[in-house]
Design a protein around this motif. Structure first.
Motif, PDB file in Angstrom:
ATOM      1  N   PHE A   4       0.817  -1.204   0.000  1.00 61.19           N
ATOM      2  CA  PHE A   4       0.000   0.000   0.000  1.00 61.19           C
ATOM      3  C   PHE A   4       0.857   1.263   0.000  1.00 61.19           C
ATOM      4  O   PHE A   4       0.581   2.215  -0.737  1.00 61.19           O
ATOM      5  CB  PHE A   4      -0.947  -0.004   1.205  1.00 61.19           C
ATOM      6  CG  PHE A   4      -1.774   1.244   1.304  1.00 61.19           C
ATOM      7  CD1 PHE A   4      -2.828   1.462   0.423  1.00 61.19           C
ATOM      8  CD2 PHE A   4      -1.494   2.200   2.258  1.00 61.19           C
ATOM      9  CE1 PHE A   4      -3.593   2.613   0.503  1.00 61.19           C
ATOM     10  CE2 PHE A   4      -2.251   3.354   2.350  1.00 61.19           C
ATOM     11  CZ  PHE A   4      -3.305   3.561   1.472  1.00 61.19           C
ATOM     12  N   LYS A   5       1.913   1.279   0.817  1.00 63.38           N
ATOM     13  CA  LYS A   5       2.771   2.457   0.897  1.00 63.38           C
ATOM     14  C   LYS A   5       3.429   2.756  -0.449  1.00 63.38           C
ATOM     15  O   LYS A   5       3.622   3.915  -0.804  1.00 63.38           O
ATOM     16  CB  LYS A   5       3.833   2.283   1.986  1.00 63.38           C
ATOM     17  CG  LYS A   5       3.261   2.345   3.382  1.00 63.38           C
ATOM     18  CD  LYS A   5       4.341   2.220   4.422  1.00 63.38           C
ATOM     19  CE  LYS A   5       3.748   2.279   5.818  1.00 63.38           C
ATOM     20  NZ  LYS A   5       4.769   2.179   6.860  1.00 63.38           N
ATOM     21  N   ASP A   6       3.759   1.715  -1.205  1.00 63.49           N
ATOM     22  CA  ASP A   6       4.347   1.918  -2.537  1.00 63.49           C
ATOM     23  C   ASP A   6       3.343   2.586  -3.467  1.00 63.49           C
ATOM     24  O   ASP A   6       3.688   3.465  -4.255  1.00 63.49           O
ATOM     25  CB  ASP A   6       4.806   0.587  -3.136  1.00 63.49           C
ATOM     26  CG  ASP A   6       5.909  -0.062  -2.321  1.00 63.49           C
ATOM     27  OD1 ASP A   6       6.791   0.673  -1.835  1.00 63.49           O
ATOM     28  OD2 ASP A   6       5.871  -1.295  -2.171  1.00 63.49           O
ATOM     29  N   SER A  10       3.594   6.332  -5.315  1.00 64.19           N
ATOM     30  CA  SER A  10       3.454   6.531  -6.760  1.00 64.19           C
ATOM     31  C   SER A  10       2.311   7.495  -7.086  1.00 64.19           C
ATOM     32  O   SER A  10       2.351   8.179  -8.107  1.00 64.19           O
ATOM     33  CB  SER A  10       3.257   5.196  -7.472  1.00 64.19           C
ATOM     34  OG  SER A  10       2.026   4.613  -7.117  1.00 64.19           O
ATOM     35  N   ASP A  11       1.303   7.573  -6.228  1.00 66.84           N
ATOM     36  CA  ASP A  11       0.177   8.476  -6.456  1.00 66.84           C
ATOM     37  C   ASP A  11       0.501   9.930  -6.111  1.00 66.84           C
ATOM     38  O   ASP A  11      -0.237  10.833  -6.498  1.00 66.84           O
ATOM     39  CB  ASP A  11      -1.043   8.034  -5.655  1.00 66.84           C
ATOM     40  CG  ASP A  11      -1.726   6.813  -6.256  1.00 66.84           C
ATOM     41  OD1 ASP A  11      -1.439   6.501  -7.424  1.00 66.84           O
ATOM     42  OD2 ASP A  11      -2.533   6.193  -5.554  1.00 66.84           O
ATOM     43  N   LEU A  12       1.584  10.183  -5.392  1.00 69.48           N
ATOM     44  CA  LEU A  12       1.930  11.553  -5.038  1.00 69.48           C
ATOM     45  C   LEU A  12       2.139  12.421  -6.275  1.00 69.48           C
ATOM     46  O   LEU A  12       1.847  13.615  -6.261  1.00 69.48           O
ATOM     47  CB  LEU A  12       3.190  11.587  -4.158  1.00 69.48           C
ATOM     48  CG  LEU A  12       3.031  11.089  -2.732  1.00 69.48           C
ATOM     49  CD1 LEU A  12       4.354  11.194  -1.983  1.00 69.48           C
ATOM     50  CD2 LEU A  12       1.935  11.840  -2.003  1.00 69.48           C
ATOM     51  N   SER A  13       2.603  11.820  -7.359  1.00 65.50           N
ATOM     52  CA  SER A  13       2.826  12.586  -8.585  1.00 65.50           C
ATOM     53  C   SER A  13       1.520  13.131  -9.157  1.00 65.50           C
ATOM     54  O   SER A  13       1.520  14.124  -9.873  1.00 65.50           O
ATOM     55  CB  SER A  13       3.565  11.739  -9.622  1.00 65.50           C
ATOM     56  OG  SER A  13       2.800  10.608  -9.963  1.00 65.50           O
ATOM     57  N   VAL A  98       4.323  13.031   2.725  1.00 63.93           N
ATOM     58  CA  VAL A  98       3.947  14.434   2.575  1.00 63.93           C
ATOM     59  C   VAL A  98       4.044  15.112   3.941  1.00 63.93           C
ATOM     60  O   VAL A  98       3.655  14.543   4.950  1.00 63.93           O
ATOM     61  CB  VAL A  98       2.505  14.563   2.040  1.00 63.93           C
ATOM     62  CG1 VAL A  98       2.057  16.010   1.987  1.00 63.93           C
ATOM     63  CG2 VAL A  98       2.380  13.906   0.678  1.00 63.93           C
ATOM     64  N   LEU A  99       4.574  16.341   3.941  1.00 63.66           N
ATOM     65  CA  LEU A  99       4.556  17.155   5.152  1.00 63.66           C
ATOM     66  C   LEU A  99       3.349  18.076   5.093  1.00 63.66           C
ATOM     67  O   LEU A  99       3.095  18.717   4.071  1.00 63.66           O
ATOM     68  CB  LEU A  99       5.821  18.012   5.254  1.00 63.66           C
ATOM     69  CG  LEU A  99       7.129  17.300   5.554  1.00 63.66           C
ATOM     70  CD1 LEU A  99       8.279  18.295   5.537  1.00 63.66           C
ATOM     71  CD2 LEU A  99       7.069  16.595   6.891  1.00 63.66           C
TER      72      LEU A  99
END
Length: 108
Positions: A4-6, A10-13, A98-99
């Protein structure tokens, strides 16, 4: 096998994409794609019991930035420049790469 963390990484982009949610801002002198949320802080402000001082009000924003894009995690009370304006760090949270940085500036 990816976890899930991976997938989150990848969705942060998607979120930090100038064609979608993010905009480029000068953060402590460095141009970084970030997401600024002024509506969530408005909701939090309505729930808080902050006291006003005559003639002075505070501007508050929440800034979301990828952890890898910021050189050093800011600390509470630290000076923070956003697009040339001086803010102070009120709170910093971590959310999956993310901060979430709450910034405050006193204005008159």
């Amino acid at each position: 096998m990816s976890g899930f963390k991976d997938f989150v990484q990848s969705d942060l982009s998607t979120f930090f994409n100038s064609s979608e949610f993010a905009t480029s801002h000068a953060i402590n002198g460095k141009e970084i794609l970030c997401v600024i949320d002024e509506s969530l802080i408005h909701e939090r402000r309505l729930q808080s019991r902050a006291e006003a001082v005559d003639g002075v009000f505070s501007k508050e924003i929440i800034l979301y930035v990828k952890t890898v894009d910021i050189e050093c995690e800011p600390l509470r009370g630290e000076e923070f420049r956003l697009d040339g304006s001086l803010f102070f760090v009120e709170e910093v949270g971590h959310i999956g790469g993310v901060l979430e940085i709450t910034l405050v500036a006193n204005e008159s």
